[in-house]
Write a protein that holds these residues in place. Structure first.
Motif, mmCIF file in Angstrom:
data_model
loop_
_atom_site.group_PDB
_atom_site.id
_atom_site.type_symbol
_atom_site.label_atom_id
_atom_site.label_comp_id
_atom_site.label_asym_id
_atom_site.label_seq_id
_atom_site.Cartn_x
_atom_site.Cartn_y
_atom_site.Cartn_z
ATOM 1 N N LYS A 244 95.496 32.084 -17.385
ATOM 2 C CA LYS A 244 94.313 31.429 -17.958
ATOM 3 C C LYS A 244 93.921 30.205 -17.134
ATOM 4 O O LYS A 244 92.723 29.939 -16.926
ATOM 5 N N VAL A 247 91.975 31.593 -14.310
ATOM 6 C CA VAL A 247 90.661 32.075 -14.754
ATOM 7 C C VAL A 247 89.721 30.905 -15.038
ATOM 8 O O VAL A 247 88.520 30.969 -14.735
ATOM 9 N N GLN A 250 87.358 29.689 -12.465
ATOM 10 C CA GLN A 250 86.274 30.606 -12.099
ATOM 11 C C GLN A 250 86.389 31.031 -10.624
ATOM 12 O O GLN A 250 85.488 30.822 -9.817
ATOM 13 N N ILE A 410 91.492 37.784 -19.207
ATOM 14 C CA ILE A 410 90.651 37.432 -18.063
ATOM 15 C C ILE A 410 89.188 37.317 -18.470
ATOM 16 O O ILE A 410 88.452 36.450 -17.977
#
Length: 431
Positions: A244, A247, A250, A410
């Protein structure tokens, strides 16, 4: 279902495979089209070699086998990864598999074996199968019996663009997770997309969670969790949190959630065309990058998945597997002979030279020339632990749940805790 004792010894202990000597074939057989009145046996061969040059090379090998065995015809069915898995699931339900079919081994193969659908190759492939690299055969051994013959062995790692790393001021590939996140930030600051991901195909994201689980909880934890039907280990939740964290930066290309893997606008092409700096993928990545895109040539590099600081795992513990072939129950001798042909030193050398696979016949290692493939081979030889792909190591429903749950994380629809809860729930239902 990995082999924690994987070491350099495992690769070097096997002797050179026996020379090719295809036996005479009878006219009758159990091929998909059966034996014809002319005495010809037709063998149906399902594989996933849909990209070039592998597709053409494999078709050529089938023709070569037919030329050596004029009473045998090979009918090739080539399907992309997800389409293949879907169609095989339907065939398993029907109780009828192709004569020769692609397998990754592990829990999926075990389910097919338990259903009585797969041929036991232990006796039918001796002594030539004994000459194959022992580690390459591990995924296909079930209760000490051999149900598949490998043609490849490898691992997942990061394939990266050296030129884009230099542009972002990254002097060397990262060896720690914090260092990896720093590299992602540097790439973004330089206006470079750090990572390409095929979010449309959930297996690609699973690689991240699986490696992070290995690095946090340790290489043995994933097998133990499967055995106990409990994925509640804090290390697994921590793995989800690390993913996470990535993710949240970005790091992926625009539209990644709808991107396929090997399409002209997919993950491999994005890296192969220089539009992203990295992808987490197996040893086949350079070939697919060059087929789907332009390929990076000398700018392509490879590095292993980094260690997680404070975790139980080591950078020398690898995640991956290989490709193999299995036979349907009752397959004719012609199918066994084709497996022997495909596992011969002559064929393996051709596969290594033309399709960049890693050798399963020890003698074929001498023809390795690609520096990146050599780097993968070196990582494998120095490995201190091994874990098979989770969607193959586990029973099909559980493996799919891992893929889908990680894809949800995701995409932002699942938390790290919800990932482990969903996986555990499916594992308990599989009891």
């Amino acid at each position: 279902m990995g082999d924690p004792a994987l070491s350099r010894r495992d690769f070097l202990a096997a002797s050179v495979a026996a020379g090719l000597g295809v036996t005479a074939l009878s006219g009758c057989g159990g091929g998909s089209d059966g034996g014809s009145s002319s005495g010809t046996t037709t063998i149906e061969w399902w594989n996933i070699s849909t990209t070039q040059p592998t597709k053409t090379v494999w078709a050529g090998l089938a023709k070569k086998f037919e030329a050596q065995n004029p009473k045998v015809k090979i009918k090739i069915v080539q399907l992309e990864n997800d389409a293949y898995k879907s169609k095989m699931t339907a065939l398993i339900a029907s109780g009828k598999l192709p004569d020769i079919f692609h397998t990754w081994g592990g829990g999926v193969l075990k389910q097919q074996v338990d259903a009585g659908l797969v041929e036991d190759l232990t006796d039918r492939t001796k002594p030539w199968a004994d000459g194959l690299m022992s580690v390459a055969k591990q995924p296909y051994l079930i209760d000490d019996k051999l149900y598949g013959i490998p043609f490849d062995i490898g691992m997942i790692g990061f394939w990266y663009n050296k030129a884009l790393f230099r542009r972002a001021g990254i002097s060397a590939p990262p060896t720690t997770w914090s260092g990896f996140l720093d590299a992602v930030k540097k790439l973004k600051s330089a206006g470079i997309t750090p990572l390409a991901l095929a979010g449309k195909e959930s297996w690609t994201g699973m690689y991240y969670w699986a490696y992070l689980a290995m690095r946090t909880a340790g290489v043995d934890a994933l097998q133990k969790a499967d055995e106990k039907k409990d994925f509640g280990d804090p290390g697994f939740v921590q793995a989800g949190q690390h993913l996470k964290d990535l993710v949240d930066l970005q790091p992926f290309q625009k539209g990644f959630l709808g991107a396929a893997y090997s399409s002209p606008t997919g993950q491999a092409a994005t890296v192969g065309n220089g539009k992203a700096a990295m992808e987490l993928m197996g040893q086949w990545a350079p070939v697919v990058e060059a087929d789907a895109g332009k390929g990076l040539g000398a700018n392509l590099g490879f590095f292993p998945f980094p260690e997680v600081e404070g975790g139980a795992g080591k950078i020398t513990e690898v995640f991956g597997g290989g490709g193999g072939h299995a036979l349907r129950k009752g397959a004719p001798q012609a199918a066994v002979d084709f497996l022997r042909f495909f596992a011969s030193e002559t064929t393996d050398r051709e596969l290594v030279q033309k399709t960049k696979t890693l050798p399963v016949v020890p003698a074929a290692e001498s023809v390795l020339t690609d520096p990146n493939i050599k780097a993968v081979q070196a990582q494998l030889k120095g490995a201190t632990g091994f874990q098979l792909y989770l969607d193959q190591a586990y029973a099909p429903a559980l493996g799919q749940q891992v893929n889908d749950s990680v894809a949800g994380l995701i995409a932002g629809s699942k938390s790290p805790q919800q990932v482990t809860q969903a996986i555990t729930s499916t594992a308990k239902q599989e009891q």
